[in-house]
Design a protein around this motif. Structure first.
Motif, short mmCIF file in Angstrom:
data_model
loop_
_atom_site.label_atom_id
_atom_site.label_comp_id
_atom_site.label_asym_id
_atom_site.label_seq_id
_atom_site.Cartn_x
_atom_site.Cartn_y
_atom_site.Cartn_z
N ALA A 44 -21.91 2.07 22.61
CA ALA A 44 -22.18 3.45 22.20
C ALA A 44 -23.54 3.93 22.71
CB ALA A 44 -22.11 3.57 20.68
N ALA A 45 -24.53 3.05 22.67
CA ALA A 45 -25.88 3.44 23.08
C ALA A 45 -25.99 3.65 24.58
CB ALA A 45 -26.88 2.37 22.63
N THR A 46 -25.29 2.83 25.35
CA THR A 46 -25.40 2.93 26.81
C THR A 46 -24.43 3.94 27.40
OG1 THR A 46 -23.84 1.07 27.04
CG2 THR A 46 -26.19 0.55 27.07
N THR A 47 -23.38 4.29 26.66
CA THR A 47 -22.36 5.21 27.16
C THR A 47 -22.08 6.27 26.10
OG1 THR A 47 -21.40 3.12 28.01
CG2 THR A 47 -20.26 5.15 28.57
N PRO A 48 -23.10 7.04 25.72
CA PRO A 48 -22.96 7.94 24.56
C PRO A 48 -21.98 9.09 24.78
CG PRO A 48 -25.04 8.35 25.67
CD PRO A 48 -24.46 7.11 26.30
N HIS A 49 -21.68 9.42 26.03
CA HIS A 49 -20.76 10.53 26.30
C HIS A 49 -19.35 10.03 26.62
CE1 HIS A 49 -24.24 13.09 26.15
NE2 HIS A 49 -24.82 12.41 27.14
N ALA A 50 -19.06 8.81 26.24
CA ALA A 50 -17.75 8.22 26.54
C ALA A 50 -16.62 9.03 25.91
CB ALA A 50 -17.70 6.79 26.03
N ARG A 51 -15.53 9.10 26.64
CA ARG A 51 -14.32 9.78 26.14
C ARG A 51 -13.13 8.84 26.02
NH1 ARG A 51 -15.85 12.62 30.58
NH2 ARG A 51 -13.83 12.32 31.62
N HIS A 52 -13.17 7.70 26.77
CA HIS A 52 -11.98 6.86 26.85
C HIS A 52 -12.40 5.40 26.93
CE1 HIS A 52 -7.64 6.62 28.74
NE2 HIS A 52 -7.83 5.73 27.78
N VAL A 53 -11.89 4.58 26.02
CA VAL A 53 -12.19 3.14 25.99
C VAL A 53 -10.95 2.35 26.35
CG1 VAL A 53 -11.73 3.01 23.49
CG2 VAL A 53 -13.09 1.22 24.62
N LEU A 74 -12.48 8.71 20.19
CA LEU A 74 -12.25 8.36 21.58
C LEU A 74 -10.76 8.23 21.86
CD1 LEU A 74 -14.82 5.44 22.04
CD2 LEU A 74 -15.03 7.75 22.98
N ASP A 75 -10.37 8.56 23.09
CA ASP A 75 -9.06 8.09 23.57
C ASP A 75 -9.16 6.58 23.76
OD1 ASP A 75 -8.12 10.69 23.64
OD2 ASP A 75 -8.53 10.94 25.78
N ALA A 76 -8.08 5.87 23.49
CA ALA A 76 -8.11 4.41 23.58
C ALA A 76 -6.86 3.91 24.29
CB ALA A 76 -8.20 3.78 22.20
N THR A 77 -7.07 3.07 25.28
CA THR A 77 -5.98 2.33 25.90
C THR A 77 -6.10 0.88 25.46
OG1 THR A 77 -5.79 3.79 27.82
CG2 THR A 77 -4.97 1.54 28.07
N LEU A 78 -5.06 0.38 24.83
CA LEU A 78 -5.06 -0.96 24.23
C LEU A 78 -4.11 -1.86 25.02
CD1 LEU A 78 -4.63 0.22 20.52
CD2 LEU A 78 -6.78 -0.16 21.75
N ILE A 79 -4.62 -2.99 25.48
CA ILE A 79 -3.81 -3.95 26.23
C ILE A 79 -3.80 -5.28 25.50
CG2 ILE A 79 -3.57 -5.24 28.39
CD1 ILE A 79 -4.96 -2.98 29.83
N ASP A 80 -2.61 -5.85 25.36
CA ASP A 80 -2.51 -7.18 24.75
C ASP A 80 -1.19 -7.82 25.18
OD1 ASP A 80 -4.26 -8.55 22.37
OD2 ASP A 80 -2.20 -9.27 22.35
N LEU A 81 -1.16 -9.15 25.19
CA LEU A 81 0.09 -9.86 25.44
C LEU A 81 1.09 -9.65 24.32
CD1 LEU A 81 -1.16 -13.36 26.68
CD2 LEU A 81 -0.04 -11.60 28.07
N SER A 82 0.58 -9.53 23.09
CA SER A 82 1.42 -9.57 21.90
C SER A 82 1.81 -8.16 21.43
CB SER A 82 0.66 -10.28 20.77
OG SER A 82 1.31 -10.12 19.54
#
Length: 235
Positions: A44-53, A74-82
């Motif tokens: 958050a501190a290094t990327t304060p204007h982030a829109r998508h994680v 934030l928009d979030a893209t979640l990746i997992d095997l399960s």
């Protein structure tokens, strides 16, 4: 022989409830709550204007949830095997954010990421499943390409030592930690699945590789025994 992708998937399919606890979900991991907070705050501190994680190996969504405490909606893209892990992560993250949630069930070694799509990449307790030097290079390079300029990557993971005698000290101390946490049988259980499932690399190997694939301003947030939190910025 190391565990196959299917074997790893099956283990996590059966462990959703444990990993759904922000404080105790990774009790076998030294300083897990501290690392969770440090990674979220640093991102958050290094990327304060982030829109998508992008949350790689998201599990039940703990790292995205903690990040949302500092960067709401934030928009979030979640990746997992399960798939059960993804289902739980989607349920929890959707309650915490008005942002768009995208889920991808798959192996990060095979998932195609678009260039410049994300502002933050989170990778907690997942990269230790990479096997070869080429896989490490390809995955970290893909993360670099997938980030927008000014984006950041933050990792918390199991690491090994490049010096055998130091690695033995770390293993002994980690074993003592696991025994205090529960008992010797639990220690042996954790050591057995680490030996079967994981191929961690030294912290310095990973920091050097981040620089080699194009990241700058590499930073170590925390290291205790055989676990480390660290990250880097993209110019």
């Amino acid at each position: 022989m190391k565990s196959t992708v299917d074997e790893i998937r099956q283990r996590f399919d059966a462990d959703v409830e444990r990993f759904s606890n922000l404080e105790t979900g990774q009790s076998a991991t030294v300083d897990a709550p501290l690392a969770l907070a440090l990674v979220a705050q640093a991102a958050a501190a290094t990327t304060p204007h982030a829109r998508h994680v992008l949350d790689v190996g998201c599990g039940a969504g703990n790292y995205t949830l903690k990040l949302l405490e500092f960067l709401p909606n934030l928009d979030a893209t979640l990746i997992d095997l399960s798939q059960p892990m993804l289902d739980r992560a989607t349920e929890r993250v959707s309650r915490a954010s008005a942002g768009r949630i995208t889920t991808i069930q798959g192996d990060i070694r095979k998932v195609k990421l678009r260039d410049g799509q994300f502002d933050i990449v989170l990778a907690a307790a997942v990269l230790h499943h990479l096997r070869t030097d080429q896989e490490w290079w390809d995955v970290l390079a893909a993360f670099h390409h997938a980030l927008r300029p000014g984006g950041s990557i933050w990792v918390f993971d199991l690491v090994e030592s490049s010096i055998a005698s130091v690695q033995e000290i770390m293993r002994q101390k980690y074993g003592e930690y696991l025994t205090r946490l529960k008992d010797e049988s639990y220690r042996d259980h954790v050591f057995a699945y680490v030996e079967k499932e994981d191929t961690p690399r030294p912290l310095m190997f990973q920091l050097d590789l981040l620089r080699q694939v194009g990241f700058c301003r590499v930073e170590v947030l925390h290291k205790n025994l055989c676990f480390a939190a660290f990250g880097a910025m993209k110019e």
